[in-house]
Scaffold this active site. Structure first.
Site, PDB file in Angstrom:
ATOM      1  N   ARG A 103     -12.917   0.987  -4.955  1.00  0.00           N
ATOM      2  CA  ARG A 103     -12.487   0.891  -3.556  1.00  0.00           C
ATOM      3  C   ARG A 103     -11.809   2.177  -3.109  1.00  0.00           C
ATOM      4  O   ARG A 103     -11.847   2.545  -1.940  1.00  0.00           O
ATOM      5  CB  ARG A 103     -11.522  -0.290  -3.394  1.00  0.00           C
ATOM      6  N   CYS A 156       0.832  -1.208   0.000  1.00  0.00           N
ATOM      7  CA  CYS A 156       0.000   0.000   0.000  1.00  0.00           C
ATOM      8  C   CYS A 156       0.865   1.256   0.000  1.00  0.00           C
ATOM      9  O   CYS A 156       1.850   1.348   0.728  1.00  0.00           O
ATOM     10  CB  CYS A 156      -0.905  -0.005   1.230  1.00  0.00           C
TER      11      CYS A 156
END
Length: 485
Positions: free
Chosen positions: A397, A301
């Protein structure tokens, strides 16, 4: 003094896994005696506090089956069509039922080619042959080997043993052993087919004693949805999913919250919402059964770097857990786990369970492709905010779906590979073993006591260096301490 300086002076200090250790406590607890089961929603209790991440290189039906058999929970990702995801859930449910109710059947006049197609599509080795809802035969892959072009009734086994709905596990096993059969059709009082018992399911029930199952004997499974995809949630609920996991990068979004409240009212499955990292979010998510914590801690991430937003994971867990406790919500720590010791720390900080991506992405059951680099096996692993995942359908998302063209995506994740780690069972054995060891050190007999008895010490960078092996060249890699990360 200006308000901007005050922001800095009033800022809290954030800690993550490498910043803390747990202090050893007086104990009579042996690691082999601890109970690592945990409740993650009102209706779902796991035998190990581990979920697999809803990522397209981590969890599809094979991972979900493996997780449930070991006592954890797999969350099937949503980067696929509704129909595909529903079928994935059904495959998990079919994996170990005592009595399979939605039996895949075939008519006697169908071709062998069609029988093979059905078997391959649904991952099964045999089919009951049914005419007017009554069983007239059984056809298996063994029956039809190299006999394409013929009909089912020509090759099926005609003498079929059936049992009533009242049959129990031991009785069914006895009948199958005595008659050397691996499929046992279940019929009602009218002689109509209502279910099927398979030897593989019965063997699995005895082999996987730590598995988590519902009252029907089905393995538990969760599935991820967008907060705005009500149809997907409803279809998954109809398919029998045990937990709906609302999967968004920032769940404290007011439009998303409005949509999630509506979704919550229209599904019967337990309801987990994520991700968050601010205790204020809990106040607006009390309709959920559990919240998932983690903004940017994952190895793949880049949210904290790209967006400049996030909270170090130990601090985020602790802050959210304190608030969640007030409402009776469960907490799942999602992201940043590198070693088994991090699981111990996450639970001591207030989590009821952890969600893993990186540590499971390298397993045999993960859907990522295998690659060989310099003679060593790896598996592909990518963040759901990576460009590849967003192009496949995961952009929503990160609130970049619909209006944004592919070339305009702003990724919040990367793509890469992780070392191959063997089976899920092997990886979880080491992780749970480390968790049990940690509980022994702090004198915790169960997860609740680990939360209560775990005391942290803040360490320096020198303390972290001292914590890892040092002043040695490691020649034999330990299974729970990989040299390559």
């Amino acid at each position: 003094m200006g308000k901007f300086v005050e922001k800095l002076e009033n800022a809290i200090r954030g800690y993550t896994f490498d910043d803390v250790l747990l202090i050893p406590q007086p104990t009579e607890v042996e690691p082999k005696d601890v109970d690592v089961s945990t409740q993650i929603t009102p209706n779902v209790k796991l035998n190990i506090p581990i979920l697999s991440a809803a990522m397209d290189t981590v969890t599809e039906w094979e991972m979900a089956v493996a997780m449930a058999r070991e006592g954890g929970l797999g969350v099937i990702h949503r980067n696929m069509s509704i129909e595909e995801q529903v079928e994935q859930v059904k495959r998990v449910k079919r994996a170990e039922r005592f009595i399979v109710e939605d039996v895949i059947t075939i008519a006697p006049d169908e071709t062998i080619d069609y029988a093979l197609f059905l078997m391959e599509k649904h991952g099964i080795d045999g089919l009951p042959v049914v005419e007017e809802d009554r069983v007239v035969g059984i056809i298996t892959k063994k029956d039809i080997a190299a006999r394409e072009g013929r009909t089912v009734k020509e090759l099926m086994t005609r003498e079929v043993i059936t049992v009533p709905e009242s049959v129990d596990v031991e009785e069914a096993l006895k009948i199958m052993m005595e008659n050397r059969i691996d499929r046992l059709p279940v019929v009602n009082e009218d002689g109509k087919l209502v279910g099927l018992i398979t030897m593989s399911d019965l063997v699995a029930r005895k082999k996987y004693k730590n598995a988590v199952r519902n009252e029907k004997g089905e393995l538990l499974v969760a599935a991820a949805v967008s907060p705005f995809d009500l149809r997907r949630a409803i279809e998954l609920d109809r398919a029998g999913v045990d937990v709906i996991v609302v999967d968004t990068a920032h769940a404290h979004n007011l439009k998303a919250i409005k949509a999630m409240k509506e979704m919550r009212q229209k599904v019967s499955a337990d309801f987990i919402v994520g991700n968050i990292a601010n205790p204020k979010a809990v106040d607006d998510l009390t309709f959920a059964d559990a919240v998932k914590v983690g903004i940017g801690p994952g190895s793949i991430c880049t949210t904290r770097i790209v967006a400049g937003v996030g909270v170090p994971q130990i601090t985020a867990i602790a802050m959210v857990a304190d608030r969640a406790q007030e409402y009776g919500l469960y907490v799942i720590a999602d992201g940043g786990i590198k070693y088994s010791g991090d699981i111990v720390k996450a639970i001591a900080a207030g989590a009821d369970a952890v969600m893993l991506g990186n540590l499971l992405a390298g397993t045999k059951e993960a859907p990522g492709k295998e690659v060989i680099i310099n003679g060593r096996k790896y598996k592909q692993y990518r963040g759901m905010g990576s460009l590849g995942a967003m192009m496949k359908g995961g952009a929503e998302r990160y609130y970049q779906g619909g209006y944004m063209k592919t070339r305009k995506f702003v990724p919040e994740g990367v793509e890469g590979v992780v070392p191959y780690r063997g089976t899920v069972s092997e990886v979880l054995y080491q992780l749970v073993g480390g968790l049990k060891a940690g509980m022994g050190y702090v004198g915790a007999r169960n997860i609740k006591e680990l939360k209560e008895k775990g005391e942290f010490v803040i360490i320096t960078s020198a303390g972290l260096r001292e914590s890892h092996p040092h002043d040695i060249i490691i020649t034999n890699e330990a299974p729970n301490y990989p040299l390559e990360r």
